[in-house]
Design a protein around this motif. Structure first.
Motif, PDB file in Angstrom:
ATOM      1  N   MET A   1      91.673 -26.399  81.540  1.00 45.19           N
ATOM      2  CA  MET A   1      91.962 -25.457  82.596  1.00 45.19           C
ATOM      3  C   MET A   1      93.219 -24.662  82.277  1.00 45.19           C
ATOM      4  O   MET A   1      93.245 -23.462  82.446  1.00 45.19           O
ATOM      5  CB  MET A   1      92.115 -26.226  83.911  1.00 45.19           C
ATOM      6  N   HIS A   2      94.250 -25.310  81.806  1.00 43.73           N
ATOM      7  CA  HIS A   2      95.509 -24.639  81.480  1.00 43.73           C
ATOM      8  C   HIS A   2      95.303 -23.586  80.395  1.00 43.73           C
ATOM      9  O   HIS A   2      95.879 -22.519  80.462  1.00 43.73           O
ATOM     10  CB  HIS A   2      96.557 -25.667  81.059  1.00 43.73           C
ATOM     11  N   GLN A   3      94.466 -23.879  79.410  1.00 49.67           N
ATOM     12  CA  GLN A   3      94.256 -22.935  78.311  1.00 49.67           C
ATOM     13  C   GLN A   3      93.576 -21.661  78.783  1.00 49.67           C
ATOM     14  O   GLN A   3      93.847 -20.597  78.260  1.00 49.67           O
ATOM     15  CB  GLN A   3      93.462 -23.585  77.184  1.00 49.67           C
ATOM     16  N   ILE A   4      92.705 -21.749  79.771  1.00 49.62           N
ATOM     17  CA  ILE A   4      92.051 -20.554  80.292  1.00 49.62           C
ATOM     18  C   ILE A   4      93.087 -19.645  80.926  1.00 49.62           C
ATOM     19  O   ILE A   4      93.130 -18.447  80.668  1.00 49.62           O
ATOM     20  CB  ILE A   4      90.933 -20.915  81.298  1.00 49.62           C
ATOM     21  N   GLY A   5      93.963 -20.175  81.743  1.00 44.87           N
ATOM     22  CA  GLY A   5      95.034 -19.392  82.350  1.00 44.87           C
ATOM     23  C   GLY A   5      95.977 -18.834  81.314  1.00 44.87           C
ATOM     24  O   GLY A   5      96.416 -17.686  81.392  1.00 44.87           O
ATOM     25  N   GLN A   6      96.291 -19.645  80.318  1.00 41.59           N
ATOM     26  CA  GLN A   6      97.174 -19.204  79.249  1.00 41.59           C
ATOM     27  C   GLN A   6      96.516 -18.092  78.442  1.00 41.59           C
ATOM     28  O   GLN A   6      97.151 -17.112  78.091  1.00 41.59           O
ATOM     29  CB  GLN A   6      97.536 -20.387  78.351  1.00 41.59           C
ATOM     30  N   SER A   7      95.226 -18.213  78.168  1.00 34.09           N
ATOM     31  CA  SER A   7      94.495 -17.189  77.434  1.00 34.09           C
ATOM     32  C   SER A   7      94.472 -15.876  78.205  1.00 34.09           C
ATOM     33  O   SER A   7      94.633 -14.800  77.641  1.00 34.09           O
ATOM     34  CB  SER A   7      93.070 -17.669  77.159  1.00 34.09           C
ATOM     35  N   PHE A   8      94.282 -15.960  79.529  1.00 31.31           N
ATOM     36  CA  PHE A   8      94.292 -14.768  80.366  1.00 31.31           C
ATOM     37  C   PHE A   8      95.663 -14.107  80.328  1.00 31.31           C
ATOM     38  O   PHE A   8      95.766 -12.885  80.228  1.00 31.31           O
ATOM     39  CB  PHE A   8      93.902 -15.118  81.804  1.00 31.31           C
ATOM     40  N   ALA A   9      96.733 -14.902  80.402  1.00 37.02           N
ATOM     41  CA  ALA A   9      98.090 -14.362  80.375  1.00 37.02           C
ATOM     42  C   ALA A   9      98.367 -13.659  79.051  1.00 37.02           C
ATOM     43  O   ALA A   9      98.969 -12.583  79.030  1.00 37.02           O
ATOM     44  CB  ALA A   9      99.112 -15.475  80.623  1.00 37.02           C
ATOM     45  N   VAL A  10      97.934 -14.242  77.946  1.00 44.46           N
ATOM     46  CA  VAL A  10      98.125 -13.621  76.632  1.00 44.46           C
ATOM     47  C   VAL A  10      97.350 -12.315  76.549  1.00 44.46           C
ATOM     48  O   VAL A  10      97.839 -11.307  76.052  1.00 44.46           O
ATOM     49  CB  VAL A  10      97.715 -14.594  75.499  1.00 44.46           C
ATOM     50  N   SER A  11      96.133 -12.308  77.078  1.00 44.62           N
ATOM     51  CA  SER A  11      95.311 -11.105  77.085  1.00 44.62           C
ATOM     52  C   SER A  11      95.961 -10.002  77.913  1.00 44.62           C
ATOM     53  O   SER A  11      95.999  -8.841  77.511  1.00 44.62           O
ATOM     54  CB  SER A  11      93.922 -11.437  77.634  1.00 44.62           C
ATOM     55  N   ALA A  12      96.482 -10.362  79.081  1.00 47.26           N
ATOM     56  CA  ALA A  12      97.162  -9.385  79.935  1.00 47.26           C
ATOM     57  C   ALA A  12      98.402  -8.845  79.245  1.00 47.26           C
ATOM     58  O   ALA A  12      98.680  -7.634  79.300  1.00 47.26           O
ATOM     59  CB  ALA A  12      97.526 -10.028  81.270  1.00 47.26           C
ATOM     60  N   LEU A  13      99.141  -9.705  78.580  1.00 43.18           N
ATOM     61  CA  LEU A  13     100.332  -9.276  77.854  1.00 43.18           C
ATOM     62  C   LEU A  13      99.958  -8.290  76.748  1.00 43.18           C
ATOM     63  O   LEU A  13     100.575  -7.233  76.615  1.00 43.18           O
ATOM     64  CB  LEU A  13     101.071 -10.486  77.275  1.00 43.18           C
TER      65      LEU A  13
END
Length: 101
Positions: free
Chosen positions: A1-13
């Motif tokens: 679950m944490h990796q999905i949020g982290q992946s989204f944050a990296v994508s947004a960045l």
């Protein structure tokens, strides 16, 4: 679950960094002039540089503190910029937020 949020944050960045890189510098802004608490050119360079570091592996705590301070100073200074330049600098605040996530 944490990796999905982290992946989204990296994508947004990444997306925000690409948008900033492609955006022209506002012609109504005088280079070398301070607007509110920030230098019109250096604030963009500083925030973008910290965002690059965040994307490349994360920020050191001291860099996170400096980025937070720069973001906050820019947010307080937004209304000091010409109206047509405010979206450019608002996007920089969003870029800083994404880098800090």
């Amino acid at each position: 679950m944490h990796q999905i949020g982290q992946s989204f944050a990296v994508s947004a960045l990444r997306e925000l960094m690409a948008e900033h890189f492609a955006a022209p510098f506002p012609t109504s802004v005088e280079k070398g002039r301070d607007y509110g608490e920030v230098d019109a050119v250096m604030i963009g360079a500083d925030i973008y540089g910290w965002a690059l570091r965040a994307q490349g592996g994360g920020l050191l705590p001291i860099d996170g503190d400096r980025l937070r301070a720069a973001r906050d100073a820019l947010a307080r200074s937004l209304l000091a910029f010409p109206d047509d330049a405010q979206p450019y600098y608002t996007q920089l605040v969003a870029l800083a937020d994404a880098a800090l996530e």
